[in-house]
Scaffold this motif. Structure first.
Motif, PDB file in Angstrom:
ATOM      1  N   VAL A  70      57.277 -30.684  43.070  1.00 11.70           N
ATOM      2  CA  VAL A  70      56.398 -31.762  42.618  1.00 11.70           C
ATOM      3  C   VAL A  70      55.857 -31.460  41.221  1.00 11.70           C
ATOM      4  O   VAL A  70      55.817 -32.341  40.347  1.00 11.70           O
ATOM      5  N   LEU A  71      55.447 -30.221  40.988  1.00 13.14           N
ATOM      6  CA  LEU A  71      54.926 -29.850  39.670  1.00 13.14           C
ATOM      7  C   LEU A  71      55.993 -30.010  38.588  1.00 13.14           C
ATOM      8  O   LEU A  71      55.676 -30.333  37.437  1.00 13.14           O
ATOM      9  N   ASP A  72      57.250 -29.805  38.958  1.00 13.33           N
ATOM     10  CA  ASP A  72      58.339 -29.942  37.988  1.00 13.33           C
ATOM     11  C   ASP A  72      58.460 -31.376  37.477  1.00 13.33           C
ATOM     12  O   ASP A  72      59.026 -31.603  36.413  1.00 13.33           O
ATOM     13  N   GLN A  73      57.943 -32.324  38.225  1.00 11.02           N
ATOM     14  CA  GLN A  73      58.014 -33.721  37.804  1.00 11.02           C
ATOM     15  C   GLN A  73      57.005 -34.054  36.709  1.00 11.02           C
ATOM     16  O   GLN A  73      57.146 -35.066  36.022  1.00 11.02           O
ATOM     17  N   VAL A  74      55.990 -33.199  36.520  1.00 11.33           N
ATOM     18  CA  VAL A  74      54.915 -33.531  35.572  1.00 11.33           C
ATOM     19  C   VAL A  74      54.600 -32.430  34.569  1.00 11.33           C
ATOM     20  O   VAL A  74      53.947 -32.691  33.557  1.00 11.33           O
ATOM     21  N   LYS A  75      55.046 -31.204  34.827  1.00 13.27           N
ATOM     22  CA  LYS A  75      54.610 -30.099  33.974  1.00 13.27           C
ATOM     23  C   LYS A  75      55.216 -30.127  32.574  1.00 13.27           C
ATOM     24  O   LYS A  75      54.725 -29.456  31.670  1.00 13.27           O
ATOM     25  N   TRP A  76      56.258 -30.914  32.349  1.00  9.72           N
ATOM     26  CA  TRP A  76      56.943 -30.947  31.062  1.00  9.72           C
ATOM     27  C   TRP A  76      56.384 -32.017  30.129  1.00  9.72           C
ATOM     28  O   TRP A  76      56.826 -32.143  28.985  1.00  9.72           O
ATOM     29  N   LEU A  77      55.413 -32.812  30.572  1.00  6.08           N
ATOM     30  CA  LEU A  77      54.907 -33.918  29.762  1.00  6.08           C
ATOM     31  C   LEU A  77      54.317 -33.417  28.444  1.00  6.08           C
ATOM     32  O   LEU A  77      53.616 -32.409  28.402  1.00  6.08           O
ATOM     33  N   GLY A  78      54.600 -34.146  27.381  1.00  3.29           N
ATOM     34  CA  GLY A  78      54.106 -33.776  26.065  1.00  3.29           C
ATOM     35  C   GLY A  78      52.670 -34.210  25.856  1.00  3.29           C
ATOM     36  O   GLY A  78      52.050 -34.849  26.713  1.00  3.29           O
ATOM     37  N   PRO A  79      52.108 -33.901  24.690  1.00  4.42           N
ATOM     38  CA  PRO A  79      50.704 -34.256  24.423  1.00  4.42           C
ATOM     39  C   PRO A  79      50.463 -35.745  24.283  1.00  4.42           C
ATOM     40  O   PRO A  79      49.361 -36.226  24.526  1.00  4.42           O
ATOM     41  N   THR A  80      51.480 -36.490  23.867  1.00  2.33           N
ATOM     42  CA  THR A  80      51.309 -37.933  23.694  1.00  2.33           C
ATOM     43  C   THR A  80      52.440 -38.672  24.400  1.00  2.33           C
ATOM     44  O   THR A  80      53.567 -38.192  24.489  1.00  2.33           O
ATOM     45  N   GLY A  81      52.119 -39.855  24.877  1.00  2.00           N
ATOM     46  CA  GLY A  81      53.110 -40.707  25.522  1.00  2.00           C
ATOM     47  C   GLY A  81      53.005 -42.124  24.995  1.00  2.00           C
ATOM     48  O   GLY A  81      52.246 -42.398  24.053  1.00  2.00           O
ATOM     49  N   GLN A  82      53.745 -43.021  25.596  1.00  2.00           N
ATOM     50  CA  GLN A  82      53.679 -44.423  25.205  1.00  2.00           C
ATOM     51  C   GLN A  82      52.346 -45.018  25.649  1.00  2.00           C
ATOM     52  O   GLN A  82      51.848 -44.727  26.732  1.00  2.00           O
ATOM     53  N   GLN A  83      51.781 -45.841  24.792  1.00  3.29           N
ATOM     54  CA  GLN A  83      50.484 -46.433  25.100  1.00  3.29           C
ATOM     55  C   GLN A  83      50.601 -47.598  26.086  1.00  3.29           C
ATOM     56  O   GLN A  83      49.645 -47.920  26.775  1.00  3.29           O
ATOM     57  N   ARG A  84      51.769 -48.221  26.128  1.00  2.00           N
ATOM     58  CA  ARG A  84      51.979 -49.331  27.054  1.00  2.00           C
ATOM     59  C   ARG A  84      53.140 -49.019  27.983  1.00  2.00           C
ATOM     60  O   ARG A  84      54.185 -48.522  27.557  1.00  2.00           O
ATOM     61  N   GLY A  85      52.957 -49.331  29.258  1.00  2.00           N
ATOM     62  CA  GLY A  85      54.014 -49.097  30.228  1.00  2.00           C
ATOM     63  C   GLY A  85      54.637 -50.396  30.687  1.00  2.00           C
ATOM     64  O   GLY A  85      54.369 -51.468  30.128  1.00  2.00           O
ATOM     65  N   PRO A  86      55.486 -50.345  31.698  1.00  2.00           N
ATOM     66  CA  PRO A  86      56.123 -51.562  32.222  1.00  2.00           C
ATOM     67  C   PRO A  86      55.086 -52.520  32.805  1.00  2.00           C
ATOM     68  O   PRO A  86      53.944 -52.136  33.087  1.00  2.00           O
ATOM     69  N   PRO A 124      46.433 -40.256  33.182  1.00  2.00           N
ATOM     70  CA  PRO A 124      45.146 -40.807  32.759  1.00  2.00           C
ATOM     71  C   PRO A 124      44.447 -39.879  31.763  1.00  2.00           C
ATOM     72  O   PRO A 124      44.649 -38.658  31.769  1.00  2.00           O
ATOM     73  N   ALA A 125      43.625 -40.467  30.922  1.00  2.00           N
ATOM     74  CA  ALA A 125      42.857 -39.661  29.972  1.00  2.00           C
ATOM     75  C   ALA A 125      41.766 -38.869  30.685  1.00  2.00           C
ATOM     76  O   ALA A 125      41.443 -37.748  30.295  1.00  2.00           O
ATOM     77  N   LYS A 126      41.200 -39.437  31.736  1.00  2.00           N
ATOM     78  CA  LYS A 126      40.143 -38.767  32.486  1.00  2.00           C
ATOM     79  C   LYS A 126      40.764 -37.841  33.518  1.00  2.00           C
ATOM     80  O   LYS A 126      41.367 -38.280  34.492  1.00  2.00           O
ATOM     81  N   GLN A 127      40.617 -36.546  33.300  1.00  2.00           N
ATOM     82  CA  GLN A 127      41.186 -35.543  34.185  1.00  2.00           C
ATOM     83  C   GLN A 127      40.081 -34.826  34.962  1.00  2.00           C
ATOM     84  O   GLN A 127      38.949 -34.688  34.480  1.00  2.00           O
ATOM     85  N   PRO A 128      40.383 -34.364  36.178  1.00  2.00           N
ATOM     86  CA  PRO A 128      39.346 -33.712  37.000  1.00  2.00           C
ATOM     87  C   PRO A 128      38.725 -32.482  36.354  1.00  2.00           C
ATOM     88  O   PRO A 128      37.559 -32.189  36.600  1.00  2.00           O
ATOM     89  N   ASP A 129      39.507 -31.732  35.568  1.00  2.00           N
ATOM     90  CA  ASP A 129      38.955 -30.521  34.946  1.00  2.00           C
ATOM     91  C   ASP A 129      38.233 -30.806  33.640  1.00  2.00           C
ATOM     92  O   ASP A 129      37.847 -29.879  32.923  1.00  2.00           O
ATOM     93  N   LEU A 130      38.042 -32.094  33.303  1.00  2.00           N
ATOM     94  CA  LEU A 130      37.317 -32.532  32.107  1.00  2.00           C
ATOM     95  C   LEU A 130      38.003 -32.105  30.804  1.00  2.00           C
ATOM     96  O   LEU A 130      37.359 -32.045  29.750  1.00  2.00           O
ATOM     97  N   SER A 131      39.289 -31.787  30.883  1.00  2.00           N
ATOM     98  CA  SER A 131      40.023 -31.421  29.675  1.00  2.00           C
ATOM     99  C   SER A 131      40.286 -32.655  28.828  1.00  2.00           C
ATOM    100  O   SER A 131      40.342 -33.780  29.335  1.00  2.00           O
ATOM    101  N   LYS A 132      40.439 -32.438  27.532  1.00  2.00           N
ATOM    102  CA  LYS A 132      40.700 -33.546  26.620  1.00  2.00           C
ATOM    103  C   LYS A 132      42.193 -33.874  26.646  1.00  2.00           C
ATOM    104  O   LYS A 132      43.019 -33.080  26.213  1.00  2.00           O
ATOM    105  N   THR A 133      42.525 -35.024  27.165  1.00  2.00           N
ATOM    106  CA  THR A 133      43.914 -35.446  27.321  1.00  2.00           C
ATOM    107  C   THR A 133      44.041 -36.896  26.882  1.00  2.00           C
ATOM    108  O   THR A 133      43.160 -37.714  27.162  1.00  2.00           O
ATOM    109  N   ARG A 134      45.130 -37.208  26.216  1.00  2.00           N
ATOM    110  CA  ARG A 134      45.395 -38.581  25.813  1.00  2.00           C
ATOM    111  C   ARG A 134      46.160 -39.305  26.917  1.00  2.00           C
ATOM    112  O   ARG A 134      47.145 -38.788  27.444  1.00  2.00           O
TER     113      ARG A 134
END
Length: 221
Positions: A70-86, A124-134
Motif C-alpha cells: 500500500v505504501l508503494d502506491q503513494v511513497k513516490w509522489l513528488g512535491p507538486t502535482g496537478q491542481q485539477r483532477g478528473p 490533501p494539503a492538510k496532513q495529520p502530522d501538520l507538515s507543509k504539503t501542497r
C-alpha cells in the motif's frame, strides 16, 4: 574537649547522611535505568472507503508485505502535482489511506483505483502530522486496483493488469504477441509477398524493354 567531640560527631553524622543520600540517588538511577522503555505501536495503514463497513487496519508487525504494498502506491509522489483532477463522475470509488507512525496518523491520501483514464491519487494539503504539503493530483500506478484488492479492499479483479506479486504489475500483452513462431511465420509471409511483387515488377519491366527493343529494330530495317 567537649567541643572537639561535638565537632567530630557532627562531621561523622554529615558523612553518614551524605553516604545515605548518595546510595538512595544511585539506587533510584539504577531502578530508572533498568525500567523497560515503553514499546511504540507498530507502523501501518488504515484504509476506509467504498463498501468497507469498518476500516481495514494493516500493521507492519503482522502484515508487513501488505503494508509495504500500500505504501508503494503513494511513497513516490513528488512535491507538486496537478491542481485539477478528473471530473467527479469519472473518479469511481474512493479509498482513503492513512499512514500511521508510532500509532499516530502521519499522512493521508485519497486513492481512486478505477478512475477514468487510469488510477489517480489525491494528496490533501492538510496532513495529520501538520507538515507543509501542497495539495495535488497524481497519476497512480497501474497496479493500484489489484494491490488494494489483494490486501482486502472489495474490488473486482482487473483483467487488464498482471500482478507480479504484491505491489507490482504491468499492462497485459496478448499471448499471440509473445509467440515467436507466429511472428516468424508472419515475417516470412510478408517477405514472400514482397519477393513475388519484385519478380512481377521485373517481369513487366523486362517485357517492356523487350517490346521497345523489338519496335526499334523493326523501324531501323
Amino acid at each position: 574537649m567537649v567541643r572537639k567531640v561535638r565537632r567530630l560527631l557532627t562531621a561523622v553524622a554529615g558523612a553518614v547522611l551524605a553516604t545515605v543520600c548518595s546510595l538512595a540517588l544511585a539506587g533510584g538511577t539504577v531502578a530508572h535505568a533498568a525500567a523497560p522503555k515503553p514499546k511504540l505501536p507498530p507502523a501501518g495503514v488504515d484504509i476506509t472507503g467504498d463498501r468497507l463497513d469498518q476500516p481495514l487496519q494493516l500493521r507492519a508487525d503482522t502484515r508487513p508485505a501488505e503494508v509495504n504494498a500500500v505504501l508503494d502506491q503513494v511513497k513516490w509522489l513528488g512535491p507538486t502535482g496537478q491542481q485539477r483532477g478528473p471530473a467527479a463522475k469519472d473518479l469511481g470509488p474512493k479509498y482513503t489511506v492513512v499512514v500511521l507512525s508510532g500509532g499516530n496518523p502521519a499522512k493521508t491520501y485519497d486513492l481512486y483505483p478505477l478512475a477514468k483514464g487510469g488510477p489517480r491519487v489525491y494528496r490533501p494539503a492538510k496532513q495529520p502530522d501538520l507538515s507543509k504539503t501542497r495539495a495535488g493530483w497524481f497519476f497512480g500506478r497501474l497496479t493500484m486496483s489489484e494491490t488494494l484488492r489483494s490486501v482486502g479492499v472489495p474490488l473486482e479483479r482487473q483483467v487488464d493488469t498482471l500482478s507480479g506479486g504484491i505491489g507490482g504489475g504491468d499492462r497485459v500483452i496478448p499471448e499471440e504477441a509473445l509467440d515467436p513462431v507466429q511472428d516468424i511465420d508472419a515475417a516470412m509471409g510478408e517477405l514472400q509477398r514482397l519477393l513475388l511483387l519484385n519478380v512481377g515488377v521485373m517481369v513487366v519491366i523486362t517485357a517492356g524493354l523487350a517490346g521497345i527493343a523489338l519496335l526499334i529494330r523493326r523501324r531501323t530495317r
